[in-house]
Scaffold this active site. Structure first.
Site, PDB file in Angstrom:
ATOM      1  N   MET A   1      21.429 -15.812 -11.840  1.00  0.00           N
ATOM      2  CA  MET A   1      21.712 -16.601 -12.980  1.00  0.00           C
ATOM      3  C   MET A   1      20.661 -17.706 -13.007  1.00  0.00           C
ATOM      4  O   MET A   1      19.506 -18.123 -14.269  1.00  0.00           O
ATOM      5  CB  MET A   1      22.517 -16.967 -13.127  1.00  0.00           C
ATOM      6  N   PRO A   2      19.941 -18.338 -11.754  1.00  0.00           N
ATOM      7  CA  PRO A   2      18.609 -18.952 -11.865  1.00  0.00           C
ATOM      8  C   PRO A   2      17.622 -18.342 -12.745  1.00  0.00           C
ATOM      9  O   PRO A   2      17.485 -17.226 -11.918  1.00  0.00           O
ATOM     10  CB  PRO A   2      18.939 -19.340 -10.270  1.00  0.00           C
ATOM     11  N   VAL A   3      17.771 -19.111 -13.000  1.00  0.00           N
ATOM     12  CA  VAL A   3      15.134 -18.755 -14.072  1.00  0.00           C
ATOM     13  C   VAL A   3      14.925 -19.689 -13.212  1.00  0.00           C
ATOM     14  O   VAL A   3      14.509 -21.070 -13.746  1.00  0.00           O
ATOM     15  CB  VAL A   3      15.666 -18.628 -15.826  1.00  0.00           C
TER      16      VAL A   3
END
Lengths: 61, 61, 61, 61, 61, 61
Positions: free
Chosen positions: F1-3
């Site tokens: 989910m990290p961007v």
């Protein structure tokens, strides 16, 4: 001069950010050809009520 | 309509942000030809563990 | 080390960006206390189909 | 895979973010053709001293 | 005053962006309590060589 | 989910971006504890007239 913004769920420790900052800087230095000293990495800590995947908040999982 | 995001190490005062917001808005108004009222300036305060230059965290300097 | 992202409708000239970069850098230097050489300004040119205000695309005005 | 960053004045509740996350995800799914599970929505809460419109801070209005 | 940045793989049409801009603006208006005319939506078109999920470029899939 | 958003002067090749995407994803996976498949890396190519360091445009150096 490259600028990297890393958005993460809050809770990562200083040591974890330190390790990511070193490795990301090394990677951009090696492949984009920028001197390390001009590479900036910024972490944005996002709380679980402020992050959604698939339309559902992280804090509701 | 222009949108300006300013990323800074946390600790700037309201007065400092106010001065920057005024001057940045004035500059964008003058040179980009946008009316002042449609110019947005957003400050993102970043703590010292979340900012790295040259691969080293700000808080480790 | 401050990083400024300026989002604008495309079409600003190099001279306009140069003037904004100088003035924004000067403002951040003066009020945030950062040396000029560590201040980065990045312009993002957005086409008229990719910008909406009040729910209406810029290119439809 | 689409990534949406929503910058708001702080103070929105979890329920408000939840509703926006659902609707924005639905909209991007429907019109950009991406499966819902690959759509990310991130909210950035900005305090009133860190947001300016027309050159004036939100907290001074 | 809310600002929404939507990052998408390039190729969405003007009509698709128009529909998303309308719906996202409506959603933020309804749930965050901001008048529509102060809501900005910006689309960033990203080419397939510039987007990675799971470490693999979109253009290599 | 990290961007992760990587802002670079334009001109990096697909192979260079591929290498950075792999290494950055690996680093975030290892240190932030996120599965690789939920990590997104987006590159933003910036032209030399749209990037300033120390108040001077990259294209004027």
């Amino acid at each position: 001069m490259p600028v990297v913004h890393v958005n993460l769920i809050e809770g990562r420790t200083k040591e974890q950010k330190k390790a990511m900052a070193e490795e990301i800087t090394e990677s951009v230095h090696k492949h984009a050809g920028a001197p390390k000293q001009v590479i900036t990495v910024v972490f944005h800590d996002i709380d679980g009520d402020s992050w959604a995947a698939g339309g559902a908040l992280f804090s509701d999982r």
